[in-house]
Scaffold this active site. Sequence first.
Site, PDB file in Angstrom:
ATOM      1  N   SER A 279      43.699 122.998  52.934  1.00  0.00           N
ATOM      2  CA  SER A 279      42.804 123.560  53.952  1.00  0.00           C
ATOM      3  C   SER A 279      41.725 124.352  53.234  1.00  0.00           C
ATOM      4  CB  SER A 279      43.602 124.507  54.859  1.00  0.00           C
ATOM      5  OG  SER A 279      42.757 125.289  55.665  1.00  0.00           O
TER       6      SER A 279
ATOM      7  N   TYR B 282      49.976 131.127  56.692  1.00  0.00           N
ATOM      8  CA  TYR B 282      49.218 129.874  56.556  1.00  0.00           C
ATOM      9  C   TYR B 282      48.409 129.874  55.256  1.00  0.00           C
ATOM     10  CZ  TYR B 282      46.275 125.947  58.109  1.00  0.00           C
ATOM     11  OH  TYR B 282      45.628 124.737  58.213  1.00  0.00           O
TER      12      TYR B 282
HETATM   13  P1  NAD Z   1      48.638 118.750  64.644  1.00  0.00           P
HETATM   14  O1  NAD Z   1      49.343 119.839  65.379  1.00  0.00           O
HETATM   15  O2  NAD Z   1      47.845 117.743  65.400  1.00  0.00           O
HETATM   16  O3  NAD Z   1      49.653 117.954  63.726  1.00  0.00           O
HETATM   17  C1  NAD Z   1      50.704 118.588  63.035  1.00  0.00           C
HETATM   18  C2  NAD Z   1      51.713 117.538  62.652  1.00  0.00           C
HETATM   19  O4  NAD Z   1      52.779 118.183  61.952  1.00  0.00           O
HETATM   20  C3  NAD Z   1      52.321 116.828  63.861  1.00  0.00           C
HETATM   21  O5  NAD Z   1      52.446 115.460  63.593  1.00  0.00           O
HETATM   22  C4  NAD Z   1      53.694 117.475  63.989  1.00  0.00           C
HETATM   23  O6  NAD Z   1      54.652 116.594  64.539  1.00  0.00           O
HETATM   24  C5  NAD Z   1      53.989 117.749  62.522  1.00  0.00           C
HETATM   25  N1  NAD Z   1      55.033 118.758  62.350  1.00  0.00           N
HETATM   26  C6  NAD Z   1      55.031 120.058  62.734  1.00  0.00           C
HETATM   27  N2  NAD Z   1      56.211 120.633  62.456  1.00  0.00           N
HETATM   28  C7  NAD Z   1      56.977 119.682  61.866  1.00  0.00           C
HETATM   29  C8  NAD Z   1      58.303 119.655  61.344  1.00  0.00           C
HETATM   30  N3  NAD Z   1      59.096 120.727  61.390  1.00  0.00           N
HETATM   31  N4  NAD Z   1      58.764 118.498  60.821  1.00  0.00           N
HETATM   32  C9  NAD Z   1      57.978 117.391  60.807  1.00  0.00           C
HETATM   33  N5  NAD Z   1      56.729 117.350  61.272  1.00  0.00           N
HETATM   34  C10 NAD Z   1      56.230 118.487  61.791  1.00  0.00           C
HETATM   35  O7  NAD Z   1      47.737 119.525  63.568  1.00  0.00           O
HETATM   36  P2  NAD Z   1      46.601 119.032  62.544  1.00  0.00           P
HETATM   37  O8  NAD Z   1      45.426 119.875  62.799  1.00  0.00           O
HETATM   38  O9  NAD Z   1      46.480 117.560  62.536  1.00  0.00           O
HETATM   39  O10 NAD Z   1      47.241 119.531  61.177  1.00  0.00           O
HETATM   40  C11 NAD Z   1      47.696 118.662  60.177  1.00  0.00           C
HETATM   41  C12 NAD Z   1      47.565 119.344  58.820  1.00  0.00           C
HETATM   42  O11 NAD Z   1      46.178 119.579  58.558  1.00  0.00           O
HETATM   43  C13 NAD Z   1      48.265 120.695  58.749  1.00  0.00           C
HETATM   44  O12 NAD Z   1      48.884 120.841  57.479  1.00  0.00           O
HETATM   45  C14 NAD Z   1      47.111 121.669  58.890  1.00  0.00           C
HETATM   46  O13 NAD Z   1      47.383 122.894  58.290  1.00  0.00           O
HETATM   47  C15 NAD Z   1      46.004 120.922  58.160  1.00  0.00           C
HETATM   48  N6  NAD Z   1      44.647 121.382  58.504  1.00  0.00           N
HETATM   49  C16 NAD Z   1      44.189 121.279  59.781  1.00  0.00           C
HETATM   50  C17 NAD Z   1      42.899 121.728  60.054  1.00  0.00           C
HETATM   51  C18 NAD Z   1      42.298 121.628  61.430  1.00  0.00           C
HETATM   52  O14 NAD Z   1      41.223 122.197  61.642  1.00  0.00           O
HETATM   53  N7  NAD Z   1      42.905 120.927  62.362  1.00  0.00           N
HETATM   54  C19 NAD Z   1      42.114 122.271  59.032  1.00  0.00           C
HETATM   55  C20 NAD Z   1      42.637 122.362  57.759  1.00  0.00           C
HETATM   56  C21 NAD Z   1      43.915 121.903  57.504  1.00  0.00           C
END
Ligand code: NAD
Length: 257
Positions: free
Chosen positions: A139, A152
């Site tokens: 991130s 985080y």
């Molecule tokens: P999201 O909530 O859409 O997806 C999260 C995923 O993680 C889901 O598929 C969920 O099922 C899975 N998950 C959560 N807990 C779990 C567990 N205990 N076991 C297995 N799977 C689990 O969120 P997202 O925004 O797509 O985030 C995905 C990644 O991207 C994360 O690591 C997040 O930190 C990172 N990220 C997101 C953003 C953003 O702006 N959305 C920015 C930077 C980084």
Amino acid sequence: MSLQGKTAVITGSNSGIGLGVARELARAGADVVINSFTDRDEDHQLAADIAKEFGVTARYIKADLSKGAEARALIEQAGKCDILVNNAGIQHVSPIEDFPVEKWDAIIAIMLTSAFHTTAVALPMMRKAGWGRVVNIASAHGLTASPYKSAYVSAKHGVVGLTKVTALETAKEDITVNAICPGYVKTPLVEAQIPDTAKEYDMTEEEVIEKVILARQPSKEFATVEQIGGTAVFLCSDAAAQITGTTISVDGGWTAL
Ligand code: NAD
């Protein structure tokens, strides 16, 4: 770019960025393993839909990545892991003194410790195949900080550190290890933060997006899950074979500030 014959395991891929990355890897020809902790009919259906749309093999494997044994079993059950994408994540926002210990433990376990476990099981498979790619979804918060996101930010800085160590341990092999550092991407994880922030700042949800969320993203646009997926495909390409142990920001200029 063809990833035909490669198997990609994408953690946390029934939603958001993970699903976007799985779709782009499948579009490039990779067989994919979709994962979450939920094991619902629609999770299995997602895999079936990807298989049909891109003509690849796609499977759903349940694993709760807050548990080390399940993280390891995910890769073992996949049987083959040429491309490992550590993506699963959750968020909790609170000042340190009030931060619930169980939330701290869950965030570190799901986002950092699970990547250690999956990598430990996947590396021998990659070595056996003579090729491998690890793509960790970190991130902008793996490179910089914001208040109230202690767990985080700590987990994501840890993921960047793990990326560098894993890259050094595999540097002489045809295995690369990198982290993608997205800025804000509109996914359920970000959308869930909008209503509370609106209440906190007494703003409309549109104002929260413009003045709070995208305040730090100079492009004033969300990155898309397709752009994160495309970056992952690039990191798996021959052009990226000498890119290892580093981060690629997809953040509309956030970390240039
Ligand atoms: P999201 O909530 O859409 O997806 C999260 C995923 O993680 C889901 O598929 C969920 O099922 C899975 N998950 C959560 N807990 C779990 C567990 N205990 N076991 C297995 N799977 C689990 O969120 P997202 O925004 O797509 O985030 C995905 C990644 O991207 C994360 O690591 C997040 O930190 C990172 N990220 C997101 C953003 C953003 O702006 N959305 C920015 C930077 C980084």
